[in-house]
Enzyme design. Structure first.
Site, PDB file in Angstrom:
ATOM      1  N   THR A  87       5.962   1.785  -2.500  1.00 55.35           N
ATOM      2  CA  THR A  87       5.985   3.248  -2.462  1.00 55.35           C
ATOM      3  C   THR A  87       6.922   3.648  -1.334  1.00 55.35           C
ATOM      4  O   THR A  87       6.639   3.355  -0.167  1.00 55.35           O
ATOM      5  CB  THR A  87       4.582   3.816  -2.188  1.00 55.35           C
ATOM      6  OG1 THR A  87       3.688   3.324  -3.189  1.00 55.35           O
ATOM      7  CG2 THR A  87       4.601   5.338  -2.231  1.00 55.35           C
ATOM      8  N   LYS A 162       4.952   9.270  -8.586  1.00 47.79           N
ATOM      9  CA  LYS A 162       3.895   8.735  -7.704  1.00 47.79           C
ATOM     10  C   LYS A 162       3.506   9.756  -6.624  1.00 47.79           C
ATOM     11  O   LYS A 162       2.316  10.011  -6.399  1.00 47.79           O
ATOM     12  CB  LYS A 162       4.408   7.451  -7.056  1.00 47.79           C
ATOM     13  CG  LYS A 162       3.624   6.963  -5.878  1.00 47.79           C
ATOM     14  CD  LYS A 162       2.580   5.949  -6.234  1.00 47.79           C
ATOM     15  CE  LYS A 162       1.719   5.616  -5.028  1.00 47.79           C
ATOM     16  NZ  LYS A 162       0.676   4.691  -5.305  1.00 47.79           N
ATOM     17  N   LYS A 237       0.515   8.440   4.334  1.00 46.40           N
ATOM     18  CA  LYS A 237       1.889   7.982   4.039  1.00 46.40           C
ATOM     19  C   LYS A 237       2.436   8.703   2.803  1.00 46.40           C
ATOM     20  O   LYS A 237       3.543   9.237   2.822  1.00 46.40           O
ATOM     21  CB  LYS A 237       1.890   6.467   3.799  1.00 46.40           C
ATOM     22  CG  LYS A 237       3.240   5.943   3.299  1.00 46.40           C
ATOM     23  CD  LYS A 237       3.212   4.484   2.865  1.00 46.40           C
ATOM     24  CE  LYS A 237       4.561   4.140   2.213  1.00 46.40           C
ATOM     25  NZ  LYS A 237       4.653   2.755   1.756  1.00 46.40           N
TER      26      LYS A 237
HETATM   27  P1  NAD Z   1       1.245  -4.992   3.232  1.00 52.56           P
HETATM   28  O1  NAD Z   1       1.640  -4.523   4.592  1.00 52.56           O
HETATM   29  O2  NAD Z   1      -0.011  -5.755   3.041  1.00 52.56           O
HETATM   30  O3  NAD Z   1       2.447  -5.909   2.618  1.00 52.56           O
HETATM   31  C1  NAD Z   1       3.807  -5.710   2.877  1.00 52.56           C
HETATM   32  C2  NAD Z   1       4.410  -7.088   3.145  1.00 52.56           C
HETATM   33  O4  NAD Z   1       5.835  -6.973   3.312  1.00 52.56           O
HETATM   34  C3  NAD Z   1       3.883  -7.729   4.443  1.00 52.56           C
HETATM   35  O5  NAD Z   1       3.277  -8.989   4.135  1.00 52.56           O
HETATM   36  C4  NAD Z   1       5.122  -7.883   5.302  1.00 52.56           C
HETATM   37  O6  NAD Z   1       5.116  -9.054   6.120  1.00 52.56           O
HETATM   38  C5  NAD Z   1       6.215  -7.958   4.246  1.00 52.56           C
HETATM   39  N1  NAD Z   1       7.562  -7.694   4.761  1.00 52.56           N
HETATM   40  C6  NAD Z   1       7.943  -6.768   5.674  1.00 52.56           C
HETATM   41  N2  NAD Z   1       9.280  -6.860   5.875  1.00 52.56           N
HETATM   42  C7  NAD Z   1       9.740  -7.839   5.060  1.00 52.56           C
HETATM   43  C8  NAD Z   1      11.024  -8.395   4.813  1.00 52.56           C
HETATM   44  N3  NAD Z   1      12.099  -7.939   5.443  1.00 52.56           N
HETATM   45  N4  NAD Z   1      11.113  -9.411   3.911  1.00 52.56           N
HETATM   46  C9  NAD Z   1      10.012  -9.883   3.276  1.00 52.56           C
HETATM   47  N5  NAD Z   1       8.772  -9.393   3.463  1.00 52.56           N
HETATM   48  C10 NAD Z   1       8.652  -8.392   4.357  1.00 52.56           C
HETATM   49  O7  NAD Z   1       1.281  -3.690   2.299  1.00 52.56           O
HETATM   50  P2  NAD Z   1       0.641  -3.529   0.825  1.00 52.56           P
HETATM   51  O8  NAD Z   1      -0.704  -2.938   0.933  1.00 52.56           O
HETATM   52  O9  NAD Z   1       0.848  -4.810   0.075  1.00 52.56           O
HETATM   53  O10 NAD Z   1       1.598  -2.382   0.236  1.00 52.56           O
HETATM   54  C11 NAD Z   1       2.916  -2.661  -0.216  1.00 52.56           C
HETATM   55  C12 NAD Z   1       3.497  -1.400  -0.827  1.00 52.56           C
HETATM   56  O11 NAD Z   1       2.667  -0.986  -1.913  1.00 52.56           O
HETATM   57  C13 NAD Z   1       3.584  -0.227   0.139  1.00 52.56           C
HETATM   58  O12 NAD Z   1       4.791   0.459  -0.102  1.00 52.56           O
HETATM   59  C14 NAD Z   1       2.366   0.602  -0.213  1.00 52.56           C
HETATM   60  O13 NAD Z   1       2.544   1.978   0.085  1.00 52.56           O
HETATM   61  C15 NAD Z   1       2.269   0.361  -1.704  1.00 52.56           C
HETATM   62  N6  NAD Z   1       0.919   0.544  -2.261  1.00 52.56           N
HETATM   63  C16 NAD Z   1      -0.174   0.010  -1.635  1.00 52.56           C
HETATM   64  C17 NAD Z   1      -1.437   0.198  -2.187  1.00 52.56           C
HETATM   65  C18 NAD Z   1      -2.669  -0.386  -1.532  1.00 52.56           C
HETATM   66  O14 NAD Z   1      -3.779  -0.018  -1.933  1.00 52.56           O
HETATM   67  N7  NAD Z   1      -2.534  -1.292  -0.568  1.00 52.56           N
HETATM   68  C19 NAD Z   1      -1.574   0.919  -3.380  1.00 52.56           C
HETATM   69  C20 NAD Z   1      -0.440   1.421  -4.019  1.00 52.56           C
HETATM   70  C21 NAD Z   1       0.801   1.221  -3.445  1.00 52.56           C
END
Ligand code: NAD
Length: 290
Positions: A87, A162, A237
């Site tokens: 997102t 979204k 966010k």
């Molecule tokens: P998270 O922080 O658990 O995962 C993100 C991952 O990206 C981390 O493991 C981090 O180490 C990795 N990362 C950061 N920089 C990087 C790079 N340069 N190269 C490779 N990996 C890298 O977050 P999440 O909960 O998995 O959410 C991910 C996305 O999905 C976000 O944009 C969030 O808004 C969206 N989202 C989350 C949810 C939820 O319920 N958690 C629901 C819908 C959407």
């Protein structure tokens, strides 16, 4: 089909694992997290992208997405598809798509709804922006990671869908919580309030499916002391993204702005971080008008 997967966090890890379990060859990279079961470790983002037919990104924000895209787009094979499921802001989604298309790649922005539970169960909903050919390439992957994918139009339109959806969700949750708190003060039993509103014109997903009052309606995070669920900081966010988009598009969104400010207060000033976004109800409960 070979898949590269960047960002193996709370959402990315189960999504990558489901693709591997379905028989796809998946090579994953994360700056911190280890690859889940069935996913081979790449040594860098570019390494995961080389030779992949589809590269999926599931990253924290638009700034990180832009820097990752600058690294992996030159490494990707012509005709491959960059599928971003994070997102992020609409501008970043469109900039990354333009970069990819200029390099002869397909590009999709495909943010998800359904949270960690949906990622784990493979029941996410994808809202997708980008070209029809790229959408057709990614369709079998959407079917494994999710239960529904809606093609919303050109690049950025997935993110637009979204943030509009989540702006409604944030505003509606606040309205539902403040109405419950008012009902309390008027001496109206919460179960009666639910029985009336859930079958009247005030009904909504937040009331009917995710009721913020403990012990009322279907089981929800309220019944688990407001453990998320969908954490308040993630709602903040998304509300900030909708306000940024509204600013750029000159759209008047007063309720969205108010919801963003209330969630900001809750998360930053009132220890709301780490609580479900429905914990707005105990917040209102403890307040008067002053
Ligand atoms: P998270 O922080 O658990 O995962 C993100 C991952 O990206 C981390 O493991 C981090 O180490 C990795 N990362 C950061 N920089 C990087 C790079 N340069 N190269 C490779 N990996 C890298 O977050 P999440 O909960 O998995 O959410 C991910 C996305 O999905 C976000 O944009 C969030 O808004 C969206 N989202 C989350 C949810 C939820 O319920 N958690 C629901 C819908 C959407």
């Amino acid at each position: 089909m070979k898949i590269g997967f960047l960002g193996l966090g709370n959402m990315g890890a189960p999504m990558a694992r489901n693709l591997a379990a379905a028989g796809y060859e998946v090579r994953g990279f994360d700056v911190v997290a280890e690859p889940p079961e069935g996913v081979n470790a790449a040594v860098s983002g570019a390494d995961a992208a080389i030779g992949a037919d589809v590269v999926i990104t599931m990253l924290p924000n638009g700034e990180i997405l832009r820097s990752v895209a600058a690294e992996i787009v030159p490494a990707m094979s012509p005709g491959a598809v960059l599928l971003d499921c994070s997102t992020v802001d609409v501008d970043s989604a469109r900039a990354v798509a333009a970069l990819a298309v200029a390099a002869g790649l397909g590009a999709l922005d495909a943010p998800v709804s359904g949270g960690i539970g949906g990622a784990d169960a493979g029941t996410l909903t994808f809202m997708v922006g980008g070209g029809a050919d790229a959408f057709d390439t990614a369709r079998p992957l959407f079917e494994i990671m999710g239960q529904k994918a809606v093609h919303c139009g050109p690049a950025g339109n997935g993110q637009a869908a979204k943030i509009c959806n989540n702006m409604i969700l944030g505003v509606t949750m606040i309205a539902t919580c403040e109405a419950f708190a008012l009902a309390d003060k008027l001496g109206l039993d919460r179960q009666k309030m639910f029985d009336v509103v859930s079958t009247s014109s005030g009904y909504s997903w937040t009331m009917n499916a995710y009721c913020p009052a403990p012990g009322v309606g279907p089981v929800s995070p309220a019944d688990n002391d407001y453990a998320p669920g969908f954490a308040a900081e993630l709602m903040l966010k998304d509300l900030r993204l909708s306000q940024a988009a509204a600013g750029g598009a000159d759209a008047d969104t007063p309720m969205g702005a108010c919801a963003a400010e209330l969630y900001r207060q809750f998360v930053e000033d009132e220890n709301g971080a780490g609580r479900d976004f429905s914990a707005m109800l105990p917040r209102f409960e403890g307040r008067g008008r002053g």
